[in-house]
Enzyme design. Sequence first.
Site, PDB file in Angstrom:
ATOM      1  N   GLY A   3      33.265  41.416  33.268  1.00 46.79           N
ATOM      2  CA  GLY A   3      34.316  42.325  33.699  1.00 46.79           C
ATOM      3  C   GLY A   3      35.685  41.694  33.500  1.00 46.79           C
ATOM      4  N   SER A   4      36.588  41.960  34.401  1.00 52.13           N
ATOM      5  CA  SER A   4      37.979  41.521  34.228  1.00 52.13           C
ATOM      6  C   SER A   4      38.192  40.024  34.396  1.00 52.13           C
ATOM      7  CB  SER A   4      38.882  42.286  35.200  1.00 52.13           C
ATOM      8  OG  SER A   4      38.918  43.657  34.858  1.00 52.13           O
ATOM      9  N   THR A   5      37.162  39.284  34.822  1.00 53.38           N
ATOM     10  CA  THR A   5      37.311  37.832  34.854  1.00 53.38           C
ATOM     11  C   THR A   5      37.458  37.274  33.440  1.00 53.38           C
ATOM     12  OG1 THR A   5      34.908  37.396  34.814  1.00 53.38           O
ATOM     13  CG2 THR A   5      35.947  37.671  36.972  1.00 53.38           C
ATOM     14  N   TYR A   6      37.189  38.111  32.428  1.00 52.80           N
ATOM     15  CA  TYR A   6      37.315  37.726  31.020  1.00 52.80           C
ATOM     16  C   TYR A   6      38.762  37.844  30.524  1.00 52.80           C
ATOM     17  CZ  TYR A   6      35.444  37.438  26.163  1.00 52.80           C
ATOM     18  OH  TYR A   6      35.118  37.058  24.888  1.00 52.80           O
ATOM     19  N   LYS A   7      39.593  38.542  31.280  1.00 51.97           N
ATOM     20  CA  LYS A   7      40.966  38.806  30.822  1.00 51.97           C
ATOM     21  C   LYS A   7      41.807  37.543  30.626  1.00 51.97           C
ATOM     22  CE  LYS A   7      41.084  43.552  32.550  1.00 51.97           C
ATOM     23  NZ  LYS A   7      41.533  44.467  33.623  1.00 51.97           N
TER      24      LYS A   7
END
Length: 292
Positions: A3-7
């Site tokens: 999820g957004s932890t990849y941003k």
Amino acid sequence: APGSTYKPLVAVAALESGVITPYTRVRCPYKEEIGDMIFTNLEGDQKYINLEKALETSSNMFFYKVGVQTGIDRIVEWAKTFGFGQKTGIEVGEAIGSLASKEYKMREFGEEWYPANTAMASIGQLYNAFTPIQIANYISTIANGGKKFTPHLIRMAVDGKGQIAYESPKDYKQIPAKQSTIDAVQKGMRAVVNATDGTAANSFKDFPFTVAGKTGTSETGYEATSSSNGLFVCYAPYDDPQIAIVVVVEHGVWGAWTAPIAKDIMMEYFRLNEQRENENNKSNKAAIDIIW
């Protein structure tokens, strides 16, 4: 899926590729067509925002657009540099996960890659699937300024005479990212926890030192009958990192809802519960002395 932890990873790729600077402002409307698909920004119409604000609010539209401009090949290159899609080297059996890429899509589905695929991959969805230890090691690398260590289960073993019988090697690879890039990503992660609009701002309000983090809400495809997975990554203290944490709660609904778990871990790790208990005992004793 991260999820957004990849941003933060996509931010590194974009900064290192020269697609953006820390100060570049990107137009982030509520809806926009990208690669013949309409994408929605869950954060609404954000007008023009820079990287720090995009990480702070976890703006999907910012990373859809910046990811497409950066290109999937550059994103994959940096993802591999941080250790995604490969074993970390920890002393147990581990999966390598899967990394959203042109090669993966062609191998698994026999299909070409499209810009819309890049947009989805850039917010940690599509074919991205990683182990918690991979994610923790990636956050640790950002926290310490770019040193990607090999994680170990045992730091040290001491024999009966108090002599060190074993000490895990402290080998690492230096990530070839500029210090300005690491600084910009760290600043954005600090805003996640400390800025007014930060997606985890409510979880560490009373903490005695600064924490940096990133929330992630990972869609499962079964949201009609269940909920998304919740993730939260963080490190602390911000100015002198000692611990990096990843929390994954299957069907945890929202990433922000998992942040209090990380807080509890930090409370124990830094022995803050003991400090509070001692302070309460001193306060109670003072009250008793006054009464008597």
